[in-house]
Write an enzyme that holds these catalytic residues in place. Structure first.
Site, mmCIF file in Angstrom:
data_model
loop_
_atom_site.group_PDB
_atom_site.id
_atom_site.type_symbol
_atom_site.label_atom_id
_atom_site.label_comp_id
_atom_site.label_asym_id
_atom_site.label_seq_id
_atom_site.Cartn_x
_atom_site.Cartn_y
_atom_site.Cartn_z
ATOM 1 N N LYS A 13 0.838 -1.194 0.000
ATOM 2 C CA LYS A 13 0.000 0.000 0.000
ATOM 3 C C LYS A 13 0.885 1.260 0.000
ATOM 4 O O LYS A 13 2.085 1.181 0.310
ATOM 5 C CB LYS A 13 -0.920 -0.030 1.224
ATOM 6 C CG LYS A 13 -1.919 -1.198 1.191
ATOM 7 C CD LYS A 13 -2.789 -1.221 2.432
ATOM 8 C CE LYS A 13 -3.812 -2.343 2.365
ATOM 9 N NZ LYS A 13 -4.705 -2.375 3.530
ATOM 10 N N TYR A 53 -11.941 -2.814 -4.094
ATOM 11 C CA TYR A 53 -12.551 -2.930 -2.764
ATOM 12 C C TYR A 53 -14.084 -2.887 -2.822
ATOM 13 O O TYR A 53 -14.724 -2.477 -1.849
ATOM 14 C CB TYR A 53 -12.031 -1.814 -1.860
ATOM 15 C CG TYR A 53 -10.660 -2.104 -1.246
ATOM 16 C CD1 TYR A 53 -10.411 -3.278 -0.530
ATOM 17 C CD2 TYR A 53 -9.615 -1.183 -1.350
ATOM 18 C CE1 TYR A 53 -9.170 -3.532 0.052
ATOM 19 C CE2 TYR A 53 -8.359 -1.434 -0.774
ATOM 20 C CZ TYR A 53 -8.155 -2.608 -0.074
ATOM 21 O OH TYR A 53 -6.931 -2.864 0.503
ATOM 22 N N HIS A 119 -1.726 -5.478 1.099
ATOM 23 C CA HIS A 119 -2.963 -6.193 0.752
ATOM 24 C C HIS A 119 -2.612 -7.593 0.273
ATOM 25 O O HIS A 119 -1.612 -7.771 -0.427
ATOM 26 C CB HIS A 119 -3.711 -5.467 -0.369
ATOM 27 C CG HIS A 119 -4.808 -6.313 -0.947
ATOM 28 N ND1 HIS A 119 -6.046 -6.400 -0.376
ATOM 29 C CD2 HIS A 119 -4.808 -7.166 -2.012
ATOM 30 C CE1 HIS A 119 -6.786 -7.260 -1.072
ATOM 31 N NE2 HIS A 119 -6.055 -7.736 -2.070
HETATM 32 P P1 IDP Z 1 -7.614 -7.466 4.721
HETATM 33 O O1 IDP Z 1 -6.805 -6.369 4.062
HETATM 34 O O2 IDP Z 1 -6.857 -8.101 5.866
HETATM 35 O O3 IDP Z 1 -8.126 -8.473 3.743
HETATM 36 P P2 IDP Z 1 -10.314 -6.341 4.819
HETATM 37 O O4 IDP Z 1 -11.341 -6.661 5.844
HETATM 38 O O5 IDP Z 1 -10.490 -6.898 3.445
HETATM 39 O O6 IDP Z 1 -8.890 -6.778 5.422
HETATM 40 O O7 IDP Z 1 -10.199 -4.765 4.757
HETATM 41 C C1 IDP Z 1 -9.461 -4.142 3.735
HETATM 42 C C2 IDP Z 1 -8.645 -3.038 4.335
HETATM 43 O O8 IDP Z 1 -9.523 -2.056 4.891
HETATM 44 C C3 IDP Z 1 -7.736 -3.437 5.505
HETATM 45 O O9 IDP Z 1 -6.506 -4.002 5.070
HETATM 46 C C4 IDP Z 1 -7.546 -2.114 6.192
HETATM 47 O O10 IDP Z 1 -6.605 -1.299 5.487
HETATM 48 C C5 IDP Z 1 -8.914 -1.476 6.022
HETATM 49 N N1 IDP Z 1 -9.762 -1.730 7.197
HETATM 50 C C6 IDP Z 1 -10.422 -2.877 7.504
HETATM 51 N N2 IDP Z 1 -11.072 -2.759 8.679
HETATM 52 C C7 IDP Z 1 -10.821 -1.513 9.120
HETATM 53 C C8 IDP Z 1 -11.206 -0.800 10.300
HETATM 54 O O11 IDP Z 1 -11.925 -1.304 11.165
HETATM 55 N N3 IDP Z 1 -10.723 0.468 10.417
HETATM 56 C C9 IDP Z 1 -9.916 1.044 9.471
HETATM 57 N N4 IDP Z 1 -9.536 0.406 8.356
HETATM 58 C C10 IDP Z 1 -9.974 -0.859 8.182
HETATM 59 MG MG MG Z 2 -9.562 -8.325 2.255
#
Ligand code: IDP
Ligand code: MG
Length: 153
Positions: A13, A53, A119
């Site tokens: 990122k 996303y 990611h």
């Molecule tokens: P991941 O990246 O581990 O797959 P996801 O749930 O797909 O997690 O969420 C995508 C991205 O969104 C996360 O990597 C993080 O950058 C952001 N994100 C997820 N949950 C939160 C939160 O509760 N607060 C702030 N950012 C979040």
């Molecule tokens: Mg994810």
């Protein structure tokens, strides 16, 4: 895709790029034995990030996520290998770096969920979707890794 040809979309990122951690992240996938088959430093447009996303568009953090992902260039990569999606998630560890396994990328290099530097695809199907969002056909390279027989039995 299956077996040794499974592919994962992995992206450093913008904050990982700014903090100079790109090499450390590539090193972890390389030293595991996975094969790099595509890589691009890319200032991602918002419409691309919205496709990437799309499943999270109703989440409260979504606007901030899109803003931070477009705040600078991303290193977009495709890594290939046996179970690379599942093992890639192990290498990344938990979404919240505070819950990350000791020694794993998000545990070592970052503190907050909203700044978790990397990611990684969560399923083979989502990996293929993401690869198609970030790369054109032909940008993912097919080649023989000379170490293949020393990595796989
Ligand atoms: P991941 O990246 O581990 O797959 P996801 O749930 O797909 O997690 O969420 C995508 C991205 O969104 C996360 O990597 C993080 O950058 C952001 N994100 C997820 N949950 C939160 C939160 O509760 N607060 C702030 N950012 C979040
Ligand atoms: Mg994810």
């Amino acid at each position: 895709m299956s077996g040794n040809k499974e592919q994962a979309f992995i992206a450093v990122k913008p904050n990982g790029v700014q903090r100079g951690i790109v090499g450390e992240i590539i090193k972890r996938f390389e030293q595991k034995g996975f094969k790099l088959v595509a890589m691009r430093l890319h200032q991602a447009p918002v419409d691309l990030l919205e496709k990437h996303y799309c499943e999270l568009s109703d989440k409260p953090f979504y606007p901030k996520l899109i803003k931070s992902m477009s705040s600078g260039p991303v290193v977009a990569m495709v890594w290939e290998g046996l179970n690379v999606v599942k093992t890639g998630r192990v290498l990344l560890s938990e979404t919240n770096p505070a819950d990350s396994k000791p020694g794993m990328i998000r545990g070592v290099f970052c503190i907050q969920t909203g700044r978790n530097i990397i990611h990684g695809s969560t399923s083979v199907a989502s990996a293929q979707k993401e690869i198609n969002v970030w790369f054109k056909p032909g940008e993912v390279v097919e080649y023989q890794n000379c170490a293949q027989d020393w990595i796989y039995e």
